[in-house]
Scaffold this motif. Structure first.
Motif, PDB file in Angstrom:
ATOM      1  N   THR A   8       0.605  -1.317   0.215  1.00 15.13           N
ATOM      2  CA  THR A   8       0.185  -0.243  -0.399  1.00 15.13           C
ATOM      3  C   THR A   8       0.900   1.087   0.032  1.00 15.13           C
ATOM      4  O   THR A   8       2.029   0.927   1.052  1.00 15.13           O
ATOM      5  CB  THR A   8      -0.840   0.237   1.022  1.00 15.13           C
ATOM      6  OG1 THR A   8      -1.881  -0.966   0.969  1.00 15.13           O
ATOM      7  CG2 THR A   8      -1.487   1.225   1.306  1.00 15.13           C
ATOM      8  N   SER A  10       1.112   5.944  -0.201  1.00 16.90           N
ATOM      9  CA  SER A  10      -0.224   6.757   1.166  1.00 16.90           C
ATOM     10  C   SER A  10       0.438   7.943   0.271  1.00 16.90           C
ATOM     11  O   SER A  10       1.767   7.868   0.483  1.00 16.90           O
ATOM     12  CB  SER A  10      -0.461   7.285   1.904  1.00 16.90           C
ATOM     13  OG  SER A  10      -1.034   7.103   2.432  1.00 16.90           O
ATOM     14  N   ILE A  33      -5.173  -3.585  -8.289  1.00 18.98           N
ATOM     15  CA  ILE A  33      -5.034  -1.675  -7.455  1.00 18.98           C
ATOM     16  C   ILE A  33      -6.585  -1.691  -7.353  1.00 18.98           C
ATOM     17  O   ILE A  33      -7.492  -1.197  -8.135  1.00 18.98           O
ATOM     18  CB  ILE A  33      -4.456  -1.389  -8.900  1.00 18.98           C
ATOM     19  CG1 ILE A  33      -2.927  -1.874  -8.836  1.00 18.98           C
ATOM     20  CG2 ILE A  33      -4.167  -0.148  -7.826  1.00 18.98           C
ATOM     21  CD1 ILE A  33      -2.550  -1.298 -10.281  1.00 18.98           C
ATOM     22  N   TYR A  35      -7.913   1.469  -5.174  1.00 15.57           N
ATOM     23  CA  TYR A  35      -7.212   3.424  -4.900  1.00 15.57           C
ATOM     24  C   TYR A  35      -8.641   4.054  -4.713  1.00 15.57           C
ATOM     25  O   TYR A  35      -9.660   3.910  -4.808  1.00 15.57           O
ATOM     26  CB  TYR A  35      -6.126   3.786  -6.885  1.00 15.57           C
ATOM     27  CG  TYR A  35      -7.850   3.912  -7.289  1.00 15.57           C
ATOM     28  CD1 TYR A  35      -7.401   3.186  -8.358  1.00 15.57           C
ATOM     29  CD2 TYR A  35      -8.085   5.057  -7.683  1.00 15.57           C
ATOM     30  CE1 TYR A  35      -8.470   3.064  -9.111  1.00 15.57           C
ATOM     31  CE2 TYR A  35      -8.765   5.510  -8.818  1.00 15.57           C
ATOM     32  CZ  TYR A  35      -9.535   4.525  -9.709  1.00 15.57           C
ATOM     33  OH  TYR A  35      -9.648   4.272 -11.167  1.00 15.57           O
ATOM     34  N   ALA A  37      -7.965   8.996  -4.727  1.00 18.37           N
ATOM     35  CA  ALA A  37      -7.292   9.497  -5.298  1.00 18.37           C
ATOM     36  C   ALA A  37      -7.919  10.909  -5.674  1.00 18.37           C
ATOM     37  O   ALA A  37      -8.844  10.653  -6.021  1.00 18.37           O
ATOM     38  CB  ALA A  37      -5.921   8.756  -6.805  1.00 18.37           C
ATOM     39  N   ASN A  96     -12.809   6.979  -6.374  1.00 14.06           N
ATOM     40  CA  ASN A  96     -12.151   5.684  -6.002  1.00 14.06           C
ATOM     41  C   ASN A  96     -12.264   4.220  -6.933  1.00 14.06           C
ATOM     42  O   ASN A  96     -13.121   5.036  -8.269  1.00 14.06           O
ATOM     43  CB  ASN A  96     -13.690   4.665  -4.932  1.00 14.06           C
ATOM     44  CG  ASN A  96     -13.688   5.651  -3.638  1.00 14.06           C
ATOM     45  OD1 ASN A  96     -13.196   6.175  -2.941  1.00 14.06           O
ATOM     46  ND2 ASN A  96     -14.645   6.642  -3.753  1.00 14.06           N
ATOM     47  N   SER A 159      -3.835  10.921  -1.455  1.00 14.18           N
ATOM     48  CA  SER A 159      -4.363   9.764  -2.858  1.00 14.18           C
ATOM     49  C   SER A 159      -3.508   8.323  -1.479  1.00 14.18           C
ATOM     50  O   SER A 159      -2.871   8.696  -0.561  1.00 14.18           O
ATOM     51  CB  SER A 159      -3.895   9.941  -3.519  1.00 14.18           C
ATOM     52  OG  SER A 159      -4.316  11.278  -3.582  1.00 14.18           O
ATOM     53  N   THR A 160      -4.318   7.632  -2.102  1.00 18.86           N
ATOM     54  CA  THR A 160      -3.960   5.967  -1.537  1.00 18.86           C
ATOM     55  C   THR A 160      -3.918   5.236  -3.049  1.00 18.86           C
ATOM     56  O   THR A 160      -4.894   4.834  -3.699  1.00 18.86           O
ATOM     57  CB  THR A 160      -4.329   5.462  -0.190  1.00 18.86           C
ATOM     58  OG1 THR A 160      -6.103   5.842  -0.663  1.00 18.86           O
ATOM     59  CG2 THR A 160      -3.720   6.329   0.964  1.00 18.86           C
ATOM     60  N   ALA A 161      -3.366   3.784  -3.159  1.00 15.06           N
ATOM     61  CA  ALA A 161      -3.152   2.525  -3.972  1.00 15.06           C
ATOM     62  C   ALA A 161      -2.914   1.434  -3.183  1.00 15.06           C
ATOM     63  O   ALA A 161      -1.501   1.510  -2.521  1.00 15.06           O
ATOM     64  CB  ALA A 161      -2.516   2.919  -5.090  1.00 15.06           C
TER      65      ALA A 161
END
Lengths: 176, 78, 165
Positions: A8, A10, A33, A35, A37, A96, A159-161
């Motif tokens: 993960t 961030s 994936i 996410y 973002a 999302n 933002s995360t993935a």
């Protein structure tokens, strides 16, 4: 375990133009994936692009977009696999999405990405998309990158993935 | 290009995350992407505007009792 | 299910060694809440393909589809079908890969018909989303992929996963 979290990421303060997962283990069957973002682009929304293996930009995209008032279908030599909100949309609201690619580690098979996403706005209008993208070649995928493919603006802080590996089972099907 | 762009790269093998600048190729692709999207957006907006114009015309003609063109009739949802 | 236990279980898969008209997952365990099927297939020619549950061909399938083919946004529906069609263009090129994700919810319940969501994609043809229903109050124990008029080509892959609650 059939679905395993690989890593993960961030985004920190200042934002970042691109998130890359490199040296992806080749021991799974498919990749996913997920996410959340947002882009710093001054618009309602922007495209989120996918790039396998650093520089192997996909060459065919086809998709369906809805905005709450209109619908459009697109195709072209694009790499857009999702939509994310820009600065015109409600603040502190992130889009999302999911990106799925089967058989990523098998060379010689066409790599097809499926993307489902929404550029959330918490208002009467937002953009939602279902997309499919074809990789430029049939190479096994060892890295995946996502970025604002519209403007090149940064993905903003928070933002995360997350990258997941999915491992298939064995046997169990009848073929005729 | 005046603004530098960076990649947040996570190495899945080592678990390390580094921040590095775009390569020249990545800068060039970002520029191409922006141009392509701008063109696609312009086409989409033009199509939306054309549809809105047709719908408005269809509505006005309906009210006035005038015949619609085939294109105007296609905008009606029954 | 206790916390910390994987909810996603790989149940079965096949990679076709030669062309095949039908791929069948049978005797599907009833131990999960939902099942997910992943299909990446190539056909040997222009193709229609279908999914069938428990071998049922008695008009129990209905669906709503939305799709984009690059120039038009389309929506269609079907009711009382003998199979569930996978969105394809009848002129789909041979040798082009096509990828589907099929989610079937509450597949073991016998107090309601089954429902599910599917994403069907071919970058050369269309991106589609389908909501479907199988109006039979029986647990799903078999899923068949049927290449209606052209077989699935060697190299096509089909996988089945169970999702626990």
């Amino acid at each position: 375990m059939a679905m395993t979290l690989i890593s993960t990421v961030s985004v920190g303060s200042g934002g970042i133009a691109e998130i890359t997962f490199s040296n992806i283990p080749q021991t799974y069957t498919d990749l996913l994936i997920l996410y959340s973002a947002r882009t710093s682009y001054a618009a309602n929304s922007a495209g989120l692009g996918i790039i396998p293996n650093g520089t192997e930009y996909p060459n065919l995209e086809r998709g369906l977009y809805g905005s709450g008032s209109s619908v459009v279908s697109t195709t072209g030599a694009y790499r857009t696999i999702g939509v994310i909100p820009g600065t015109n949309y409600t603040s502190n609201t992130f889009g999302n999405g999911s990106i799925y690619v089967p058989n990523y580690a098998t060379a010689g098979i066409t790599k097809i990405f499926i993307g489902d996403s929404v550029a959330e706005n918490n208002a009467s209008a937002s953009n939602q998309a279902i997309l499919t993208v074809r990789a430029a070649n049939t190479n096994a995928i060892s890295s995946l990158s996502i970025a604002d493919s519209t403007s090149g603006a940064n993905l903003i802080q928070n933002s995360t993935a997350s990258l997941y590996g999915i491992l298939k089972g064995s046997g169990g099907a009848t073929v005729s | 290009m005046t603004d530098k762009k960076y990649v947040l790269e996570h190495n899945c093998e080592t678990g390390e995350t580094v921040e590095r600048e775009f390569t020249a190729q990545e800068y060039a692709q970002a520029e191409l992407d922006a141009q392509a999207f701008a063109q696609a957006e312009a086409e989409r907006l033009a199509a939306e505007e054309a549809l809105a114009t047709l719908k408005a015309s269809a509505k006005a003609k309906l009210i006035a009792g005038e015949p619609l063109t085939a294109e105007e009739a296609d905008t009606l949802v029954i | 299910m206790p916390a910390g236990v994987s909810a996603y279980t790989a149940l079965a898969n096949v990679t076709l060694g030669s062309n095949a008209s039908t791929v069948t997952f049978s005797s599907i365990s009833g131990s999960y809440r939902d099942i997910v099927l992943i299909m990446q297939a190539t056909t040997t020619g222009t193709a229609f393909a279908r999914i069938r549950f428990n071998g049922d061909t008695s008009g129990n399938y209905s669906w709503v589809t939305m799709e984009g083919n690059g120039s038009s946004a389309l929506s269609s529906q079907g009711n009382g079908g003998n199979n569930l069609p996978l969105p394809t263009n009848s002129t789909m090129e041979s040798g082009v890969n096509w990828m589907n994700i099929i989610n079937i919810f509450d597949y073991t319940q016998t107090n309601k018909g089954m429902s599910g969501l599917m994403r069907s994609n071919n970058p050369s043809d269309r991106a589609a989303a389908v909501a479907f229903r199988w109006g039979v109050t029986s647990a799903i124990t078999q899923v068949q992929f049927i290449g209606n008029n052209q077989p699935f080509a060697a190299g096509s892959t089909f996988a089945l996963y169970g999702v626990s609650a």
